[in-house]
Design a protein around this motif. Structure first.
Motif, PDB file in Angstrom:
ATOM      1  N   ILE A  74      32.830  17.031  19.215  1.00  0.00           N
ATOM      2  CA  ILE A  74      32.996  16.236  20.347  1.00  0.00           C
ATOM      3  C   ILE A  74      31.811  16.262  21.418  1.00  0.00           C
ATOM      4  CG2 ILE A  74      34.040  16.385  22.737  1.00  0.00           C
ATOM      5  CD1 ILE A  74      36.666  17.508  21.295  1.00  0.00           C
ATOM      6  N   VAL A  75      31.121  17.258  21.494  1.00  0.00           N
ATOM      7  CA  VAL A  75      29.871  17.377  22.367  1.00  0.00           C
ATOM      8  C   VAL A  75      28.752  16.449  21.463  1.00  0.00           C
ATOM      9  CG1 VAL A  75      27.779  18.709  22.885  1.00  0.00           C
ATOM     10  CG2 VAL A  75      30.176  19.805  23.230  1.00  0.00           C
ATOM     11  N   ALA A  76      28.603  16.513  20.156  1.00  0.00           N
ATOM     12  CA  ALA A  76      28.001  15.498  19.565  1.00  0.00           C
ATOM     13  C   ALA A  76      28.064  14.153  19.697  1.00  0.00           C
ATOM     14  CB  ALA A  76      27.837  15.863  18.266  1.00  0.00           C
ATOM     15  N   ARG A  77      29.433  13.719  19.797  1.00  0.00           N
ATOM     16  CA  ARG A  77      29.767  12.515  20.228  1.00  0.00           C
ATOM     17  C   ARG A  77      29.363  12.058  21.688  1.00  0.00           C
ATOM     18  NH1 ARG A  77      29.281   7.858  19.180  1.00  0.00           N
ATOM     19  NH2 ARG A  77      30.846   6.232  19.679  1.00  0.00           N
ATOM     20  N   ILE A  78      29.664  12.749  22.594  1.00  0.00           N
ATOM     21  CA  ILE A  78      29.368  12.436  24.004  1.00  0.00           C
ATOM     22  C   ILE A  78      27.894  12.175  24.089  1.00  0.00           C
ATOM     23  CG2 ILE A  78      29.233  13.282  26.307  1.00  0.00           C
ATOM     24  CD1 ILE A  78      31.642  14.873  25.624  1.00  0.00           C
ATOM     25  N   PHE A  79      27.156  13.070  23.456  1.00  0.00           N
ATOM     26  CA  PHE A  79      25.397  13.079  23.670  1.00  0.00           C
ATOM     27  C   PHE A  79      24.909  11.889  22.525  1.00  0.00           C
ATOM     28  CE2 PHE A  79      26.364  16.790  25.963  1.00  0.00           C
ATOM     29  CZ  PHE A  79      25.512  16.768  27.147  1.00  0.00           C
ATOM     30  N   SER A  80      25.757  11.497  21.783  1.00  0.00           N
ATOM     31  CA  SER A  80      25.067  10.361  20.685  1.00  0.00           C
ATOM     32  C   SER A  80      25.141   8.973  21.246  1.00  0.00           C
ATOM     33  CB  SER A  80      25.652  10.559  19.290  1.00  0.00           C
ATOM     34  OG  SER A  80      27.027  10.366  19.535  1.00  0.00           O
ATOM     35  N   LEU A  81      26.182   8.904  22.499  1.00  0.00           N
ATOM     36  CA  LEU A  81      26.332   7.481  22.782  1.00  0.00           C
ATOM     37  C   LEU A  81      25.290   6.797  23.361  1.00  0.00           C
ATOM     38  CD1 LEU A  81      29.564   8.104  24.948  1.00  0.00           C
ATOM     39  CD2 LEU A  81      29.571   7.350  22.601  1.00  0.00           C
ATOM     40  N   GLU A  82      25.060   5.383  23.276  1.00  0.00           N
ATOM     41  CA  GLU A  82      23.860   4.686  23.502  1.00  0.00           C
ATOM     42  C   GLU A  82      23.456   4.859  24.771  1.00  0.00           C
ATOM     43  OE1 GLU A  82      20.504   2.622  22.505  1.00  0.00           O
ATOM     44  OE2 GLU A  82      22.120   3.345  21.007  1.00  0.00           O
ATOM     45  N   LYS A  83      24.313   4.895  25.939  1.00  0.00           N
ATOM     46  CA  LYS A  83      23.933   5.106  27.187  1.00  0.00           C
ATOM     47  C   LYS A  83      23.283   6.340  27.428  1.00  0.00           C
ATOM     48  CE  LYS A  83      26.948   1.747  29.404  1.00  0.00           C
ATOM     49  NZ  LYS A  83      28.205   1.706  30.412  1.00  0.00           N
ATOM     50  N   THR A  84      23.730   7.354  26.975  1.00  0.00           N
ATOM     51  CA  THR A  84      23.096   8.918  26.993  1.00  0.00           C
ATOM     52  C   THR A  84      21.875   8.812  26.475  1.00  0.00           C
ATOM     53  OG1 THR A  84      25.445   9.734  26.806  1.00  0.00           O
ATOM     54  CG2 THR A  84      23.631  11.165  26.604  1.00  0.00           C
ATOM     55  N   ARG A  85      21.605   8.095  25.206  1.00  0.00           N
ATOM     56  CA  ARG A  85      20.472   8.447  24.408  1.00  0.00           C
ATOM     57  C   ARG A  85      19.324   7.416  25.017  1.00  0.00           C
ATOM     58  NH1 ARG A  85      17.692   5.934  20.250  1.00  0.00           N
ATOM     59  NH2 ARG A  85      16.610   7.559  18.521  1.00  0.00           N
ATOM     60  N   ARG A  86      19.501   6.300  25.642  1.00  0.00           N
ATOM     61  CA  ARG A  86      18.587   5.591  26.557  1.00  0.00           C
ATOM     62  C   ARG A  86      18.228   6.243  27.675  1.00  0.00           C
ATOM     63  NH1 ARG A  86      22.085   0.821  25.645  1.00  0.00           N
ATOM     64  NH2 ARG A  86      22.794   1.187  27.967  1.00  0.00           N
ATOM     65  N   ALA A  87      19.200   7.101  28.317  1.00  0.00           N
ATOM     66  CA  ALA A  87      18.771   7.838  29.410  1.00  0.00           C
ATOM     67  C   ALA A  87      17.902   9.007  28.842  1.00  0.00           C
ATOM     68  CB  ALA A  87      20.095   8.370  30.093  1.00  0.00           C
ATOM     69  N   TYR A  88      18.015   9.601  27.661  1.00  0.00           N
ATOM     70  CA  TYR A  88      17.235  10.451  27.202  1.00  0.00           C
ATOM     71  C   TYR A  88      15.845  10.039  26.981  1.00  0.00           C
ATOM     72  CZ  TYR A  88      15.388  13.662  23.418  1.00  0.00           C
ATOM     73  OH  TYR A  88      14.508  14.337  22.878  1.00  0.00           O
ATOM     74  N   LEU A  89      15.713   8.985  26.217  1.00  0.00           N
ATOM     75  CA  LEU A  89      14.369   8.441  25.977  1.00  0.00           C
ATOM     76  C   LEU A  89      13.549   8.034  27.023  1.00  0.00           C
ATOM     77  CD1 LEU A  89      15.562   5.889  22.943  1.00  0.00           C
ATOM     78  CD2 LEU A  89      14.382   7.802  22.979  1.00  0.00           C
ATOM     79  N   ASN A  90      14.067   7.752  28.234  1.00  0.00           N
ATOM     80  CA  ASN A  90      13.470   7.415  29.278  1.00  0.00           C
ATOM     81  C   ASN A  90      12.888   8.737  30.072  1.00  0.00           C
ATOM     82  OD1 ASN A  90      13.894   4.438  29.341  1.00  0.00           O
ATOM     83  ND2 ASN A  90      15.740   4.823  30.521  1.00  0.00           N
ATOM     84  N   LEU A  91      13.586   9.775  29.813  1.00  0.00           N
ATOM     85  CA  LEU A  91      13.388  11.199  30.501  1.00  0.00           C
ATOM     86  C   LEU A  91      13.015  12.345  29.346  1.00  0.00           C
ATOM     87  CD1 LEU A  91      16.055  11.013  33.390  1.00  0.00           C
ATOM     88  CD2 LEU A  91      13.457  10.974  33.636  1.00  0.00           C
ATOM     89  N   LYS A  92      12.698  11.764  28.131  1.00  0.00           N
ATOM     90  CA  LYS A  92      12.464  12.803  27.064  1.00  0.00           C
ATOM     91  C   LYS A  92      11.796  14.049  27.360  1.00  0.00           C
ATOM     92  CE  LYS A  92      10.611  13.574  22.380  1.00  0.00           C
ATOM     93  NZ  LYS A  92      10.101  14.690  22.898  1.00  0.00           N
ATOM     94  N   SER A  93      10.627  14.064  27.976  1.00  0.00           N
ATOM     95  CA  SER A  93       9.786  15.438  28.185  1.00  0.00           C
ATOM     96  C   SER A  93      10.508  16.195  29.085  1.00  0.00           C
ATOM     97  CB  SER A  93       8.713  15.084  28.612  1.00  0.00           C
ATOM     98  OG  SER A  93       8.408  14.167  30.020  1.00  0.00           O
ATOM     99  N   VAL A  94      11.184  15.735  30.171  1.00  0.00           N
ATOM    100  CA  VAL A  94      11.941  16.466  31.392  1.00  0.00           C
ATOM    101  C   VAL A  94      13.118  17.072  30.454  1.00  0.00           C
ATOM    102  CG1 VAL A  94      13.156  16.245  33.421  1.00  0.00           C
ATOM    103  CG2 VAL A  94      10.998  15.080  33.161  1.00  0.00           C
ATOM    104  N   ILE A  95      14.179  16.272  29.958  1.00  0.00           N
ATOM    105  CA  ILE A  95      15.189  16.913  29.252  1.00  0.00           C
ATOM    106  C   ILE A  95      14.882  17.803  28.456  1.00  0.00           C
ATOM    107  CG2 ILE A  95      17.296  16.219  27.880  1.00  0.00           C
ATOM    108  CD1 ILE A  95      17.276  13.609  29.421  1.00  0.00           C
TER     109      ILE A  95
END
Length: 205
Positions: free
Chosen positions: A166-187
């Protein structure tokens, strides 16, 4: 064993599986970076690691820890060192660019390696052993039949692997992933810092 005992074991362990810790943190990070299917394999490893701890508790590891507390202390420091090493790797590589094509990522890390990462991360934290050896065992009568032990281990696998899927599904969503790519180093540095704190907490408690 009664249905009430199995129900109590299910919900008590589910609450423990859902509590934030190194395994949940890595499930989130892996799915952000590598996608849902990769996170599933990590979740399988996390479930297997929990089953190993539960089986050890069922077959007497808790008694060993009580007789030889130095063994538990050694495991705690070894586990803390492993978590700190993972945290260092996250922090060190936080600034590196990431290939945005998820389809190419499975070649970088094999399925067995992902499963082993889940198992080793779970085994690096001896707190599940304490949980399984204390609270968990209070719900299991000494006269429990062999099939009940198998059913309990199946519950542990289902809860730990299922929650991290379930955690994997939530964090693999495209919106979540786009936010991650924009803030990769911080996250990545936040994840690394949290993992380091968990390692230090393990060593100091």
């Amino acid at each position: 064993m009664s249905l009430a005992a199995f129900t109590a074991i299910y919900f008590v362990h589910l609450a423990a599986a859902m509590s934030p810790g190194p395994a949940v943190l890595l499930a989130a990070r892996t799915s952000l970076r590598e996608g849902f299917s990769r996170g599933i394999w990590l979740a399988v490893g996390i479930g297997l690691g929990a089953v190993i701890w539960a089986a050890a508790a069922l077959f007497g590891l808790a008694l060993v820890f009580k007789i030889a507390p130095a063994l538990l202390t050694t495991l705690k420091f070894a586990g803390a060192a492993y978590l700190l090493w993972l945290a260092f790797k996250m922090w060190r590589h936080a600034g590196e660019p990431m290939d945005q094509d998820i389809a190419e990522l499975p070649r970088a890390r094999s399925i067995p390696r992902l499963v082993w990462l889940g198992v080793s991360t779970q085994l690096a934290n001896p707190k599940p052993a304490v949980f399984f050896g204390t609270i968990f065992l209070t719900f299991i009568p000494p006269s429990a039949p062999g099939w009940a032990y198998a059913a309990i281990l199946a519950i542990v696998m289902f809860n730990d692997a299922g929650w991290n899927v379930i955690v994997a599904r939530i964090f693999s969503l495209e919106k979540t992933r786009r936010a991650y790519l924009n803030l990769k180093s911080v996250i990545e540095r936040v994840f690394g810092g949290l993992l380091a704190l968990l390692g230090l907490k393990l060593a100091l408690t």
